[in-house]
Design an enzyme around this catalytic site. Structure first.
Site, PDB file in Angstrom:
ATOM      1  N   HIS A  41       2.999  -6.590   2.456  1.00  0.00           N
ATOM      2  CA  HIS A  41       2.124  -7.550   3.128  1.00  0.00           C
ATOM      3  C   HIS A  41       2.216  -8.862   2.352  1.00  0.00           C
ATOM      4  O   HIS A  41       2.031  -8.867   1.125  1.00  0.00           O
ATOM      5  CB  HIS A  41       0.665  -7.095   3.077  1.00  0.00           C
ATOM      6  CG  HIS A  41       0.364  -5.799   3.769  1.00  0.00           C
ATOM      7  ND1 HIS A  41      -0.288  -5.744   4.985  1.00  0.00           N
ATOM      8  CD2 HIS A  41       0.590  -4.511   3.409  1.00  0.00           C
ATOM      9  CE1 HIS A  41      -0.442  -4.476   5.339  1.00  0.00           C
ATOM     10  NE2 HIS A  41       0.075  -3.701   4.399  1.00  0.00           N
ATOM     11  N   ASN A  98       0.856  -1.184   0.000  1.00  0.00           N
ATOM     12  CA  ASN A  98       0.000   0.000   0.000  1.00  0.00           C
ATOM     13  C   ASN A  98       0.895   1.238   0.000  1.00  0.00           C
ATOM     14  O   ASN A  98       1.871   1.299   0.754  1.00  0.00           O
ATOM     15  CB  ASN A  98      -0.902  -0.003   1.247  1.00  0.00           C
ATOM     16  CG  ASN A  98      -1.871  -1.162   1.253  1.00  0.00           C
ATOM     17  OD1 ASN A  98      -2.339  -1.591   0.199  1.00  0.00           O
ATOM     18  ND2 ASN A  98      -2.184  -1.683   2.427  1.00  0.00           N
ATOM     19  N   HIS A 126       6.654  -1.471   3.566  1.00  0.00           N
ATOM     20  CA  HIS A 126       6.391  -2.859   3.974  1.00  0.00           C
ATOM     21  C   HIS A 126       5.595  -3.553   2.891  1.00  0.00           C
ATOM     22  O   HIS A 126       4.710  -2.967   2.274  1.00  0.00           O
ATOM     23  CB  HIS A 126       5.649  -2.919   5.309  1.00  0.00           C
ATOM     24  CG  HIS A 126       4.435  -2.034   5.395  1.00  0.00           C
ATOM     25  ND1 HIS A 126       4.522  -0.679   5.574  1.00  0.00           N
ATOM     26  CD2 HIS A 126       3.115  -2.317   5.302  1.00  0.00           C
ATOM     27  CE1 HIS A 126       3.306  -0.158   5.597  1.00  0.00           C
ATOM     28  NE2 HIS A 126       2.429  -1.124   5.431  1.00  0.00           N
TER      29      HIS A 126
HETATM   30  P1  AMP Z   1      -0.561  -0.350   5.855  1.00  0.00           P
HETATM   31  O1  AMP Z   1      -1.967   0.047   6.237  1.00  0.00           O
HETATM   32  O2  AMP Z   1      -0.442  -0.940   4.491  1.00  0.00           O
HETATM   33  O3  AMP Z   1       0.399   0.804   6.097  1.00  0.00           O
HETATM   34  O4  AMP Z   1      -0.166  -1.531   6.825  1.00  0.00           O
HETATM   35  C1  AMP Z   1       0.304  -1.339   8.119  1.00  0.00           C
HETATM   36  C2  AMP Z   1       0.161  -2.655   8.814  1.00  0.00           C
HETATM   37  O5  AMP Z   1       0.955  -2.652   9.970  1.00  0.00           O
HETATM   38  C3  AMP Z   1      -1.279  -2.983   9.252  1.00  0.00           C
HETATM   39  O6  AMP Z   1      -1.692  -4.196   8.661  1.00  0.00           O
HETATM   40  C4  AMP Z   1      -1.151  -3.078  10.774  1.00  0.00           C
HETATM   41  O7  AMP Z   1      -1.991  -4.068  11.336  1.00  0.00           O
HETATM   42  C5  AMP Z   1       0.318  -3.403  10.956  1.00  0.00           C
HETATM   43  N1  AMP Z   1       0.905  -3.020  12.224  1.00  0.00           N
HETATM   44  C6  AMP Z   1       0.824  -1.816  12.834  1.00  0.00           C
HETATM   45  N2  AMP Z   1       1.513  -1.831  13.985  1.00  0.00           N
HETATM   46  C7  AMP Z   1       2.061  -3.071  14.095  1.00  0.00           C
HETATM   47  C8  AMP Z   1       2.890  -3.716  15.069  1.00  0.00           C
HETATM   48  N3  AMP Z   1       3.299  -3.081  16.178  1.00  0.00           N
HETATM   49  N4  AMP Z   1       3.247  -5.003  14.863  1.00  0.00           N
HETATM   50  C9  AMP Z   1       2.830  -5.659  13.751  1.00  0.00           C
HETATM   51  N5  AMP Z   1       2.059  -5.106  12.796  1.00  0.00           N
HETATM   52  C10 AMP Z   1       1.671  -3.832  12.963  1.00  0.00           C
END
Ligand code: AMP
Ligand code: ZN
Length: 114
Positions: free
Chosen positions: A102, A87, A100
């Site tokens: 996914h 994203n 990141h």
């Molecule tokens: P995005 O919305 O594509 O930026 O994805 C961010 C992702 O990070 C989401 O799926 C969240 O659930 C995940 N996320 C946020 N904080 C953490 C954390 N502390 N540990 C693991 N995943 C996280």
């Protein structure tokens, strides 16, 4: 201490379920999984998004994608298939401004995404 939550995971100052790491990449399970397998693959160097990668980052980008396919294989998704998503920006739905990927699988993914 970094203000970036994923940099803090890299530093070890906040916990995460780390499933793989090498010199340049880290993979950990998403805290709010949207599929039976939902793992995030990040660079250990802070990069905000795929838009912030340049020509000199070709090796890093390749390493990140190879880590994604390794995670998928290790989690048993090679035959069933999986999705890799980055994203990007506001309309892309990016909420954490550290690049990141996914890696999601273990259920059928619909298309187009919402
Ligand atoms: P995005 O919305 O594509 O930026 O994805 C961010 C992702 O990070 C989401 O799926 C969240 O659930 C995940 N996320 C946020 N904080 C953490 C954390 N502390 N540990 C693991 N995943 C996280
Ligand atoms: Zn960061």
């Amino acid at each position: 201490m970094s203000s970036c939550i994923f940099c803090r995971i890299i530093e070890g100052s906040i916990p995460a379920k780390i499933v793989y790491q090498d010199e340049h990449t880290l993979a950990f399970d998403d805290i709010n999984p949207q599929a039976p397998v939902h793992t995030l693959v990040i660079p250990k160097r802070h990069v905000a998004s795929v838009q912030d990668l340049g020509e000199s980052d070709q090796a890093l980008l390749g390493r990140l994608l190879l880590t994604c396919t390794k995670i998928a294989k290790d989690k048993g998704l090679s035959e069933s298939g999986f999705r890799v998503v980055a994203n990007t920006g506001l309309d892309g739905g990016q909420t954490v401004l550290h690049l990141h990927f996914h890696v999601m699988g273990g259920r059928h993914m619909s298309w187009p995404p919402g």
